[in-house]
Write a protein that holds these residues in place. Structure first.
Motif, short mmCIF file in Angstrom:
data_model
loop_
_atom_site.label_atom_id
_atom_site.label_comp_id
_atom_site.label_asym_id
_atom_site.label_seq_id
_atom_site.Cartn_x
_atom_site.Cartn_y
_atom_site.Cartn_z
N SER A 117 -1.87 9.12 22.59
CA SER A 117 -1.37 8.50 21.38
C SER A 117 -0.81 9.53 20.41
N PHE A 118 0.27 9.13 19.74
CA PHE A 118 0.89 9.95 18.71
C PHE A 118 1.01 9.08 17.47
N LEU A 119 0.86 9.68 16.31
CA LEU A 119 1.00 8.95 15.06
C LEU A 119 1.98 9.71 14.19
N GLN A 120 2.91 8.98 13.59
CA GLN A 120 3.92 9.61 12.74
C GLN A 120 4.17 8.68 11.55
N LEU A 121 4.31 9.27 10.39
CA LEU A 121 4.70 8.52 9.20
C LEU A 121 6.15 8.87 8.89
N VAL A 122 6.98 7.84 8.73
CA VAL A 122 8.39 8.06 8.42
C VAL A 122 8.76 7.25 7.19
N ARG A 123 9.80 7.67 6.54
CA ARG A 123 10.32 6.92 5.39
C ARG A 123 11.45 6.03 5.87
N PRO A 124 11.34 4.73 5.59
CA PRO A 124 12.41 3.82 6.03
C PRO A 124 13.68 4.01 5.22
N ASN A 177 0.80 -1.22 0.00
CA ASN A 177 0.00 0.00 0.00
C ASN A 177 0.84 1.28 0.00
N PHE A 178 1.86 1.31 0.83
CA PHE A 178 2.71 2.50 0.97
C PHE A 178 4.17 2.06 0.98
N PRO A 179 4.75 1.87 -0.19
CA PRO A 179 6.09 1.28 -0.23
C PRO A 179 7.18 2.17 0.37
N ASP A 180 6.96 3.46 0.49
CA ASP A 180 8.01 4.32 1.01
C ASP A 180 7.66 4.98 2.35
N LEU A 181 6.67 4.43 3.05
CA LEU A 181 6.28 4.99 4.35
C LEU A 181 6.12 3.89 5.39
N THR A 182 6.48 4.22 6.62
CA THR A 182 6.22 3.35 7.76
C THR A 182 5.38 4.15 8.74
N ARG A 183 4.34 3.51 9.26
CA ARG A 183 3.46 4.16 10.24
C ARG A 183 3.96 3.83 11.64
N ILE A 184 4.27 4.87 12.40
CA ILE A 184 4.73 4.69 13.77
C ILE A 184 3.64 5.23 14.70
N GLN A 185 3.17 4.38 15.60
CA GLN A 185 2.19 4.82 16.58
C GLN A 185 2.79 4.67 17.97
N LEU A 186 2.71 5.75 18.75
CA LEU A 186 3.19 5.75 20.12
C LEU A 186 2.00 5.87 21.05
N ASP A 187 1.88 4.97 21.99
CA ASP A 187 0.88 5.06 23.04
C ASP A 187 1.65 5.23 24.35
N ILE A 188 1.59 6.44 24.92
CA ILE A 188 2.34 6.76 26.12
C ILE A 188 1.36 6.79 27.29
#
Length: 182
Positions: free
Chosen positions: A175-182, A149-160
């Motif tokens: 919760s925090f959500l961040q999309l990063v490129r691997p 679906n998203f070959p150049d993105l990784t979804r990072i979810q933080l639940d603190i």
């Protein structure tokens, strides 16, 4: 006696006093005590608000530091060569370094943080769910990589969550959500 003159005697009537009466003092004390009860009632609310504000500030700091660690270690460059993508992201803890592979589908990492927002150690899922006694905050970091679906993105979810010693269902979580490129 001399006619037409008024003689003054040495005895004069009592002059009006400039002080307060007992009734006025009692009324003033009643009003002051009523106001003080209201003001003192605000102290617990103010203390709770200050505590929550500090916790929210540290939670934001933890989230930002994790995302910064992830994005800072994702690329390394050699002199004169194109960037080499490093799919392993490093998170610094007191016990050493924790590695998170950003290209692992649905990988989850559990971390414990102290009251100042510094990462102490990696914890197990059972410790995360049951409570970590020697920590102030706990983090569940989930990395989801979907190359279809998203070959150049990784979804990072933080639940603190806090307090860390509480079991999962009794813990407040942000919760925090961040999309990063691997």
């Amino acid at each position: 006696m001399v006619p037409g003159r008024i003689l003054f005697s040495s005895h004069q009537p009592a002059a009006a006093s400039g002080g307060f009466s007992l009734v006025e003092i009692v009324l003033a004390l009643g009003i002051i005590s009523f106001a003080l009860v209201g003001i003192l009632g605000l102290f617990p609310v103010a203390l709770d608000t200050a505590k929550d504000s500090k916790a929210e500030t540290i939670i934001a700091f933890i989230g930002q530091s994790i995302i910064a660690d992830i994005t800072a270690t994702k690329q390394s460059t050699s002199s004169g060569s194109p960037p080499v993508i490093n799919t392993d992201s490093l998170i610094q803890t007191d016990a050493g370094t924790v590695t998170l592979n950003l290209l692992s589908a649905n990988s989850t990492l559990y971390l414990a943080y102290d009251s100042e927002g510094l990462c102490q150690k990696e914890v197990s899922q059972a410790e995360y769910n049951n409570g970590v006694a020697d920590a102030a905050y706990v983090v569940q970091l989930t990395s989801e990589y979907s190359p279809a679906n998203f070959p150049d993105l990784t979804r990072i979810q933080l639940d603190i969550g806090f307090p860390a010693a509480a079991a999962g269902q009794f813990r407040q979580t942000r919760s925090f959500l961040q999309l990063v490129r691997p």
